[in-house]
Enzyme design. Structure first.
Site, PDB file in Angstrom:
ATOM      1  N   LYS A  52       0.872  -1.306   0.057  1.00  0.00           N
ATOM      2  CA  LYS A  52       0.031  -0.135   0.040  1.00  0.00           C
ATOM      3  C   LYS A  52       1.012   1.222  -0.086  1.00  0.00           C
ATOM      4  O   LYS A  52       0.693   2.244  -0.715  1.00  0.00           O
ATOM      5  CB  LYS A  52      -1.161  -0.107   1.226  1.00  0.00           C
ATOM      6  CG  LYS A  52      -2.215  -1.240   1.035  1.00  0.00           C
ATOM      7  CD  LYS A  52      -2.885  -1.212   2.316  1.00  0.00           C
ATOM      8  CE  LYS A  52      -3.734  -2.440   2.119  1.00  0.00           C
ATOM      9  NZ  LYS A  52      -4.465  -2.992   3.105  1.00  0.00           N
ATOM     10  N   GLN A  96      -5.249  -2.157   9.194  1.00  0.00           N
ATOM     11  CA  GLN A  96      -4.885  -3.591   8.579  1.00  0.00           C
ATOM     12  C   GLN A  96      -5.877  -4.687   9.614  1.00  0.00           C
ATOM     13  O   GLN A  96      -5.247  -4.526  10.832  1.00  0.00           O
ATOM     14  CB  GLN A  96      -3.328  -3.661   8.344  1.00  0.00           C
ATOM     15  CG  GLN A  96      -3.133  -4.967   7.510  1.00  0.00           C
ATOM     16  CD  GLN A  96      -3.643  -4.707   6.314  1.00  0.00           C
ATOM     17  OE1 GLN A  96      -3.828  -3.608   5.532  1.00  0.00           O
ATOM     18  NE2 GLN A  96      -3.947  -5.872   5.629  1.00  0.00           N
ATOM     19  N   ASP A 119     -11.332   1.584   3.048  1.00  0.00           N
ATOM     20  CA  ASP A 119     -11.297   0.187   2.693  1.00  0.00           C
ATOM     21  C   ASP A 119     -12.992  -0.357   2.415  1.00  0.00           C
ATOM     22  O   ASP A 119     -13.283  -1.643   2.192  1.00  0.00           O
ATOM     23  CB  ASP A 119     -11.146  -0.581   4.179  1.00  0.00           C
ATOM     24  CG  ASP A 119      -9.593  -1.047   4.026  1.00  0.00           C
ATOM     25  OD1 ASP A 119      -9.177  -1.660   3.026  1.00  0.00           O
ATOM     26  OD2 ASP A 119      -9.138  -1.369   5.385  1.00  0.00           O
TER      27      ASP A 119
HETATM   28  N1  GUN Z   1      -6.636  -7.573   5.685  1.00  0.00           N
HETATM   29  C1  GUN Z   1      -6.720  -8.301   4.443  1.00  0.00           C
HETATM   30  N2  GUN Z   1      -7.272  -7.653   3.420  1.00  0.00           N
HETATM   31  C2  GUN Z   1      -7.571  -6.432   3.993  1.00  0.00           C
HETATM   32  C3  GUN Z   1      -7.817  -5.416   3.564  1.00  0.00           C
HETATM   33  O1  GUN Z   1      -8.467  -5.194   2.439  1.00  0.00           O
HETATM   34  N3  GUN Z   1      -7.931  -4.000   4.412  1.00  0.00           N
HETATM   35  C4  GUN Z   1      -7.682  -4.391   5.587  1.00  0.00           C
HETATM   36  N4  GUN Z   1      -7.528  -3.077   6.550  1.00  0.00           N
HETATM   37  N5  GUN Z   1      -7.159  -5.285   6.094  1.00  0.00           N
HETATM   38  C5  GUN Z   1      -6.992  -6.421   5.369  1.00  0.00           C
END
Ligand code: GUN
Length: 291
Positions: A52, A96, A119
């Site tokens: 990211k 996350q 998200d």
């Molecule tokens: N854990 C696995 N996929 C994701 C995601 O797309 N966003 C977040 N915040 N955590 C994750």
């Protein structure tokens, strides 16, 4: 058979986003800024957050990773979110997942300002999506919709099977594909671990989205000639190569690609589209927060 090249399409979208960011910065405005909270030392989460940061850098976004030890209390984490919610310099905010067991994911997701929730996990955004209001949509289903759109895949009236019912992928995917929209207007069936006759149900599908997390679950005999197959799975399996592993999707690619009209590869299909969908959401949030 046509390969749905998520890598290529995601690079095109990244170029579009970076042009927009250049124009924002040229106008003397600050670039969008994604803040990511990472709790603990989960290896996969470290990798995802690293991706990211890299993606943000490549399109000219600012990004900040806030790292906290496993020992952080829920209260401390929530107060950090409250602080970031009202920080005018932060335009998008993600936490996350997964989180340590002593922290409620629900409490954390509900604490995020829905206008910064890039998200798309906050119930306000899920509700907005379901009602057809403007919303942040979770990155994987949003990326898949974008991929279908860019390849002009016909969806109206098609029978679609979604394998998996997670909040992040299966549920929103099923919802988006049944919307009165393009891509959409599908007749959608959701299958999950308790479903019976999955093979038969899939064999009647024009479009299959496999998001179970079971390597090579979908085999050739489960797929109709000419079906569109989208593979969300990505699992490391041991292999006799330099890395000691290979990446495998939920689809048995050699068998299914021989019958499909369109299919996503693993890697290079859904993964890059998911990554770029987060960037799209971050740009969208920037306009919400800054205007
Ligand atoms: N854990 C696995 N996929 C994701 C995601 O797309 N966003 C977040 N915040 N955590 C994750």
């Amino acid at each position: 058979m046509i390969i749905l090249d998520g890598k290529k399409i995601s690079m095109e979208i990244k170029k579009e986003i970076s042009e927009t960011v250049k124009a924002i910065v040229a106008a003397g405005k600050p670039a969008p800024h994604l803040a990511a909270i990472l709790v603990g030392n989960d290896g996969a989460s470290e990798t995802y957050v690293g991706h990211k940061e890299k993606d943000c850098r490549e399109v000219g976004f600012r990004s900040t990773v806030l790292r906290f030890p496993d020992s952080i209390s829920q209260e401390e984490l929530l107060s950090e979110i409250v602080r970031l919610n009202s920080d005018g310099e932060v335009t998008g905010l993600i936490v996350q997942l997964p989180l340590p067991k002593h922290i409620s994911e629900r409490a954390v997701i509900e604490a995020i300002n829905p206008d910064k929730d890039v998200d798309g996990f906050h119930p306000a955004n899920v509700g907005r999506m379901v009602t057809g209001f403007p919303a942040f949509v979770s990155a994987t289903p949003d990326g898949i919709i974008e991929l279908m759109k860019r390849y002009g895949i016909e969806t109206a009236g098609k029978n679609c099977v979604v394998l998996g019912r997670s909040n992040i992928v299966g549920r929103p995917m099923a919802n988006l594909l049944s919307r009165k929209a393009y891509p959409g207007d599908c007749t959608v069936t959701v299958c999950h671990s308790r479903s019976r006759n999955i093979g038969e149900i899939c064999a009647g599908a024009d479009i299959i989205v496999a998001a179970l997390g079971v390597p090579e679950f979908l085999t050739g005999d489960m797929v109709k000639e000419g079906a569109v197959v989208i593979d969300v799975g990505i699992t490391r399996v041991k292999a006799d190569n330099r890395n000691g592993f290979r990446l495998v999707g939920d689809v048995k690619f050699d068998e299914v690609s021989a019958k499909a009209s369109f299919i996503t590869p693993v890697p290079g299909g859904v993964g890059p589209m998911t990554r770029v969908a987060l960037l799209k959401n971050t740009l969208k949030a920037y306009y919400l927060i800054k205007n």
